[in-house]
Design an enzyme around this catalytic site. Structure first.
Site, PDB file in Angstrom:
ATOM      1  N   HIS A   1      -7.412  -4.332  -1.257  1.00 12.12           N
ATOM      2  CA  HIS A   1      -6.822  -5.572  -1.730  1.00 12.12           C
ATOM      3  C   HIS A   1      -7.708  -6.181  -2.693  1.00 12.12           C
ATOM      4  O   HIS A   1      -7.448  -7.544  -2.979  1.00 12.12           O
ATOM      5  CB  HIS A   1      -6.806  -6.522  -0.383  1.00 12.12           C
TER       6      HIS A   1
ATOM      7  N   HIS B   1       0.871  -1.298  -0.008  1.00 12.84           N
ATOM      8  CA  HIS B   1       0.011  -0.196   0.151  1.00 12.84           C
ATOM      9  C   HIS B   1       0.774   1.386   0.001  1.00 12.84           C
ATOM     10  O   HIS B   1       0.339   2.372   0.315  1.00 12.84           O
ATOM     11  CB  HIS B   1      -0.835   0.169   1.181  1.00 12.84           C
TER      12      HIS B   1
END
Lengths: 695, 213
Positions: free
Chosen positions: A582, A420
């Site tokens: 995700h 991320h």
């Protein structure tokens, strides 16, 4: 024996198979699609895609035909027996001892002496393993010297070779300084010696030498080594160690009596690989076994059957993680460690790794070892952002803000999986988060680094945990909070739940935390930095979370470094509104629309919950999921600003770019923080981090 | 009545670690088909760390399981770390202080592990997770002892049911975790967690069976 022909056909131009295109198998292949597929692949040199067309089946089917054909024995791939034996032994050594790599040279190669074969193999390993900027420590010995004589690695920049031990008598031709110089020459590296004897008269003298600035500088270079090349000496009566001059001044009896079976870089080890104490320990100038084991790539090159006990000890002790040896020695090591059944395996063909299903093309990535991506990234991060963050107790999985934590201040700990970036580690620094715990890709960190973060962040006034609401993170952070509480640190937790698409408003607590983390961390960090109490910090962070609204849209999925395949599919003309970071499901999957229509859909969702009134102030974050460029983000922002202006809502501040990504996902998210006076003040509070600086 | 000794049975955990490490590539490969592709690597790392700590030590089975559980719980992260961590620490707790483990204690242990997992995870049978291996295995063990089968026969029944449970995931659509994103496409592929769970239960039970007296 069958082999793939060397002139594969391209495209469909001369595809004779094309004439066979039908569901009927041409007569000559009998009734067997396996034989047909194998013929097209191995003899006609067609690709699997071309075969799929020719046979009128899917690529996946072709792939399984080819794999099954090996299983069924329709196709046999044979390797020359000696090479096969070497490969089998290398594979077993790698597996059994958990090595990073292993190279085994055939033993029955009478063309040249073993020492030369090992030298050539060692040279090949250096070629493969050495990278520009490396520091390679080099021990001494006949085999190491042979590596130097055979190596020729070009095009390395800024490499350094450093002697791993002090020097010895020049009575033989493979002294530590000659070995280091030879390897340095062969790979075009700068050479740093250790300009003291390997063994000195007394511990006092050793200490005096080590206090010398020159030796300190040389040892500092040695401490930087990220790779080491070393031989392994046996202590058997015929070993060269007895005549080498290295240990001339003492009898080896003390060590032999204590169970020593081998010598690694001048240090003695027993059959289990444990260090053996003796009179030379505090008289030896050179790398210690502990130092050696901390080096990342530890290449041992040694062969000869008399070395089996010493090599086995070195492997058991974990001193080597790359082994270069010969087949007879490798076989002996495995047998000595109780590995049975190898002989039958050597005589059969090895079980070939099953060809992975390849119905989707692999995504190209910058990778060395897919299993090391997180470590390698963190190494880069720590080097790049040393002004803001530093490892806690040497671990890259727990990073603390430089000049962040201080007595009397509530500590802010954030964290989560990787993939991320710049979340989460980019938001650690003075005025923002005090520490970050780093997990694997899309996977929570375990409690241990989180506890380390809590301890490092604690200034005696308690610690605030702020992280996204995911099952794995909650389990691990909750365990860490319990452990921290046992250590006397008061812990409060705020779970971020800004993704309004993930769950209806009635289940606000069940929502996911996504890019709006950015605002929530910022507010929490400012509250902590202003010296607010733990209660007050928690309260304002909760308020920021409740007033942050995010919706994401994905156009293409992301791909994991380990598989290099897309984790799921989004159709060629589709997009998914509300997707998580995700790749979790969104609200709707629909046909892709113009950017303004997409933005409108997102803003309508946000306005529905935010219920703004004219004159309100907001902060805006337009965030890329990884692969969407700034150009498109500005197009989205343009429409966000238009919509806000139309409602007479003031944009207090905006951020546009990569703030919370999902590897290489194509897509973007829009986050709005609905400000009040307190939040506005905290938003403008100064902070100094790698990815956010406010003065 | 058949029992096995808790003392010195810590070696079972070492062989458990060996099986997991052997299957590292296989577990990652099946995980890669519908997941992240890191299951084998993470499992091998955790079990390997525990094995390092237990190596050359003569421990009871309960001590060894506690070491394994603690390592998985505190040092692996993700979801698998806490889930298997809680299972093994619960196993350890139920065996602690029991010198001779009989079928009833073994059953208590299995149930505690299952309940531990269910207390932190939400998966049910049929969701294509390790629960699909664990639940039928426990049921088979209990069913065998309830029918008057001996401890060793019950262990055999457990292993058979665990492997059947693992195989059942091939025909299930994932409901939980990252694989759930694939929906129908997760059909036809084994679940990596269910597969590692079958390896664990089998090795544990074979170890127990070999020590029965």
């Amino acid at each position: 024996m069958t082999s793939k022909t060397s002139s594969p056909r391209k495209g469909g131009a001369s595809r004779s198979g094309a004439t066979d295109t039908s569901d009927v198998i041409p007569l000559r292949y009998g009734d067997d699609p396996y034989v047909w597929a194998c013929w097209l692949y191995y003899e006609d040199g067609m690709t699997q895609g071309e075969i799929a067309d020719a046979m009128g089946v899917s690529r996946a089917t072709v792939n399984s035909y080819l794999a099954d054909a090996r299983e069924k024995g329709i196709v046999n791939i044979s390797l020359e027996p000696a090479r096969l034996a070497s490969l089998t032994i290398a594979q077993e050594l790698k597996r059994h001892f958990g090595l990073a790599d292993c190279l085994v040279v055939p033993s029955d190669d009478n063309a040249r002496p073993l020492i030369d074969s090992l030298g050539v193999a060692g040279a090949m390993a250096l070629q493969k393993l050495m990278k520009s900027g490396d520091t390679l420590a080099v021990s001494w010995g006949r085999t190491v010297m042979s590596v130097g004589e055979h190596a020729d690695v070009q095009a390395l920049q800024d490499a350094t070779v450093v002697q791993a031990t002090g020097g010895t008598t020049a009575a033989f031709s493979y002294t530590p300084d000659l070995c280091a110089a030879s390897i340095a020459r062969a790979i075009g590296a700068r050479c740093v010696g250790i300009t003291a004897p390997a063994i000195v008269k007394s511990g006092e003298l050793r200490q005096m030498l080590l206090d010398e600035p020159l030796l300190q500088e040389q040892f500092a270079t040695l401490a930087q080594a990220n790779r080491i090349l070393f031989g392994i000496s046996s202590l058997r009566p015929n070993s060269t160690i007895h005549t080498s001059g290295f240990f001339d001044t003492v009898s080896l009896q003390d060590y032999l009596a204590a169970g020593a079976v081998g010598v690694v870089a001048g240090r003695f080890i027993d059959e289990r690989g444990r260090p053996v104490a003796g009179p030379l320990d505090d008289r030896t100038v050179g790398i210690s076994l502990d130092m050696l084991r901390r080096i990342g790539t530890r290449i041992a090159v040694a062969g000869g059957f008399d070395k089996v006990p010493a090599l086995l000890a070195a492997l058991r002790g974990g001193y080597a993680n790359v082994l270069i040896t010969d087949a007879a020695t490798g076989h002996g090591i495995l047998r000595a460690d109780g590995v049975t059944g190898l002989d039958t395996r050597i005589s059969q063909r090895p079980k070939l790794a099953q060809t992975p299903s390849s119905y989707r093309a692999h995504v190209k990535k910058f990778l060395n070892n897919p299993n090391e991506v997180v470590e390698e990234m963190l190494d880069g991060v720590v080097r790049a952002h040393r002004d803001y963050i530093e490892p806690i107790n040497g671990s890259h999985r727990a990073l603390v803000a430089k000049s962040g934590p201080r007595p009397g201040k509530v500590g802010l700990v954030i964290g989560g999986g990787t993939g991320h970036e710049p979340c989460f580690l980019g938001y650690v620094g003075k005025g923002l988060a005090d520490a970050v715990a780093v997990g694997n890709i899309f996977s929570s960190p375990p409690p241990d680094p989180i506890v380390q973060c809590a301890v490092a962040a604690s200034g005696g006034e308690g610690v605030l945990f702020v992280y996204g609401n995911y099952a794995g993170d909650v389990m691990n952070f909750e365990m860490a909070a319990e452990i921290a509480e046992e250590k006397g640190i008061a812990v409060r937790t705020v779970l971020t739940t800004d993704d309004i698409a993930s769950s209806p408003i009635e289940d606000r607590e069940g929502r996911r935390g996504v890019a709006g983390n950015f605002f929530i961390f910022k507010i929490a960090g400012a509250a902590c930095d202003r010296g607010l109490s733990l209660d007050a910090c928690e309260a304002v962070t909760r308020k920021a979370n409740v007033r942050t609204y995010t919706v994401g849209v994905a156009l293409e999925p992301c791909s994991m470094p380990q598989t290099r395949r897309h984790n799921f599919e989004i159709g060629p003309d589709d997009m998914e509104i509300g997707m998580g970071i995700h790749g979790e499901p969104g609200v709707t999957r629909e046909r892709i629309k113009p950017a303004d229509d997409i933005t409108d859909a997102i803003m309508d969702n946000i306005f529905k919950e935010m219920k703004p009134t004219a004159g309100d102030r907001v902060a805006v974050l337009v965030n890329s999921f990884g692969a969407t460029p700034l150009m498109e983000l500005y197009i989205l922002y343009r429409r966000v600003a238009q919509r806000l202006a139309a409602k007479n809502i003031e944009i207090e501040a905006n951020w546009i770019g990569h703030y919370c990504t999902s590897l290489d996902m194509v897509g973007a998210s829009i986050s709005i923080l609905h400000l009040d006076q307190e939040l506005t003040d905290l938003l403008h509070h100064p902070c100094e981090t790698a990815f956010l600086r406010i003065n | 009545m058949q029992t096995f000794s808790n003392a010195s049975s810590g070696a079972i955990v070492l062989s458990l670690a060996e099986r997991i490490i052997e299957n590292r590539a296989y577990l990652s490969e099946i995980d890669g088909k519908i997941g992240d592709g890191d299951h084998g690597v993470n499992m091998a790392k955790g079990f390997g760390m525990a094995a390092d700590r237990l190596k050359d030590k003569d421990t009871t089975l309960s001590e060894a399981l506690d070491t394994l559980g603690t390592v998985l719980m505190t040092e692996i992260g993700g979801s698998m770390g806490p889930l298997y961590g809680v299972m093994f620490t619960e196993f350890a707790e139920k065996l602690d202080g029991v010198p001779a483990i009989d079928a009833a204690t073994y059953s208590t242990m299995l149930h505690a592990g299952l309940e531990g997992i269910q207390s932190i995870g939400s998966a049910k049978v049929g969701d294509k997770t390790l629960i699909d291996t664990l639940v039928p295995a426990v049921e088979a063990f209990d069913g065998a002892t309830a029918n008057g089968k001996s401890f060793d026969e019950a262990l055999d029944a457990l292993v058979v049911a665990a492997e059947a449970g693992r195989d059942s995931t091939r025909d299930l659509v994932a409901k939980i975790g990252r694989a759930s994103r694939l929906g129908e496409r997760s059909l036809g592929v084994l679940d990596a967690g269910a597969t590692s769970c079958a390896i664990i239960l089998k090795e544990l039970s074979l170890g127990a069976r070999a020590r029965l007296a």
